[in-house]
Design an enzyme around this catalytic site. Structure first.
Site: not given
Length: 410
Positions: A307-309
């Site tokens: 999970f990366e933004i």
């Protein structure tokens, strides 16, 4: 006299029943004619739609209800079950002027279709049905027509399907493939997770330094990484992309934890060698305190990159590109088993400061076997149990609370 009394009682009862029936009949009529599974039927799961309808966003056959077994104390367990609501694609979309230039990016394979569809249905329901952000799907093999159609049928945003260039998913000419094979064999014997996998190493290298270079990504400034099989447990009632953009954030995460040391024996030495040779690229205000211990070594903390933004311009920057190229030349992606999570994290720590990194503590997220689950009032819009969140349940493995204690650099 008695008969007259009972006759009066009977008349009164009859009048009451007649009035009750007259008042109730419209409601009964509406219920008898209401379609099964309509919005009023709050206790029933939505019925599956016709899966033969291949129009975008229609024909969704929902996966089974999401179930999670939670160990609370001793041997007691609780199973949390959530029925995934139907994805709504019309009438409530946010206008483009209020959105960021962003996309979801997903590295996946044809065989992961079912687990990916389940994750996308949740992501759409929790967030994207209101925003309709596009998706970029990447694969080192061509996507099948069936994969494309069945993915398009469950998402609201435009879909882009890309083939990874061979040079980004193969051995560079400076890698000794015999040495790489010997390293895999040795790690297999040591029972190191993914130690014997060749494809896993190509994936980690690709996610570390190439996904953002794919031509399909050129048009975007922001990305949100998603993987097949992950779960989204909370309604997201704001736009994380716009939040990042408005608050000058460059990188966002949900879970942080410690890496397995045997997978990265020389990563830190290779990183410090880069730092010594490129001092001009490293800002004075950075996040190195997050990844170093009291002796100046690597404490194994990293942001879990499934999970990366993030801001694609950060990954495209001169400093991050130079760092990745330095690592790639060292060969640790193949001679060891360097993961993209510690690589991204060390890059973030060198080149960004705490103000530019954000913990999305309000996004309920699960990637086996770990949870990020909101606490307190924020949990009211979630189905995940807050005590299962890694920084609560697995404190010795989590690095998130250490991150939060670091000073701001305003």
């Amino acid at each position: 006299m008695l008969n007259i009394k009972w006759r009066l009682v009977a008349i009164v009862v009859s009048v009451v029943l007649l009035v009750h029936f007259l008042l109730l009949s419209p409601y009964l009529d509406s219920q008898l004619n209401r379609p099964a599974g309509s919005a009023d039927d709050s206790n029933a799961p939505p019925p599956p739609l016709d899966d033969n309808d291949t129009g975008r966003g229609a024909g969704i056959t929902h996966p089974p209800p999401v179930t999670v077994t939670v160990t609370r104390s001793g041997n007691s367990t609780e199973t949390v079950t959530e029925f995934i609501r139907e994805t709504s694609l019309a009438g409530d979309a946010v206008p483009p002027s209020e959105k960021a230039n962003a996309a979801f990016v997903i590295l996946t394979r044809n065989k992961e279709l079912n687990s990916l569809r389940e994750s996308l249905i949740q992501l759409e329901d929790r967030f994207n049905r209101r925003y309709n952000y596009p998706y970029v799907f990447l694969n080192n093999e061509p996507f099948s027509d069936d994969f494309k159609e069945r993915i398009k049928s469950v998402v609201s945003g435009e879909c882009h399907f890309g083939l990874i260039p061979t040079e980004h998913w193969s051995y560079p000419d400076y890698i000794d493939q015999i040495r790489a094979a010997e390293a895999r064999k040795e790690m297999t014997e040591q029972k190191i997770i993914y130690g014997g996998s060749e494809s896993y190493r190509h994936m980690c290298r690709y996610e570390s330094g190439f996904f953002y270079r794919h031509p399909l990504m050129d048009q975007f400034k922001w990305y949100w990484r998603v993987e097949p099989g992950v779960k989204f447990a909370c309604d997201i009632d704001y736009d994380p992309f716009v939040f990042m953009q408005t608050n000058n954030k460059k990188y966002g995460f949900t879970i942080s934890l410690k890496e397995y040391p045997k997978t990265i024996p020389t990563l830190w030495d290779t990183t410090t060698d880069f730092m010594a040779k490129n001092k001009h690229l490293i800002p004075e205000k950075n996040l190195m305190d997050f990844v170093t211990n009291s002796k100046g070594g690597y404490n194994m903390c990293h942001f879990w990159s499934n999970f990366e933004i993030g801001d694609l311009d950060f990954l495209r920057s001169e400093q991050y590109t130079a760092y990745f190229d330095h690592l790639d030349r060292a060969g640790g992606f193949f001679y060891e088993r360097w993961g993209d999570a510690p690589v991204h994290s060390l890059g973030v720590a060198m080149f960004l400061n705490k103000d530019e990194v954000h913990w999305f503590d309000d996004i309920g997220y699960f990637h086996s076997p770990l949870w990020n689950c909101p606490k307190g009032n924020a949990n009211k819009k979630c189905w995940c149990p807050e005590e299962e969140s890694i920084e609560t349940k697995n404190k010795r493995w989590s690095c998130t609370l250490d991150f939060m204690k670091l000073p701001e650099h305003n």
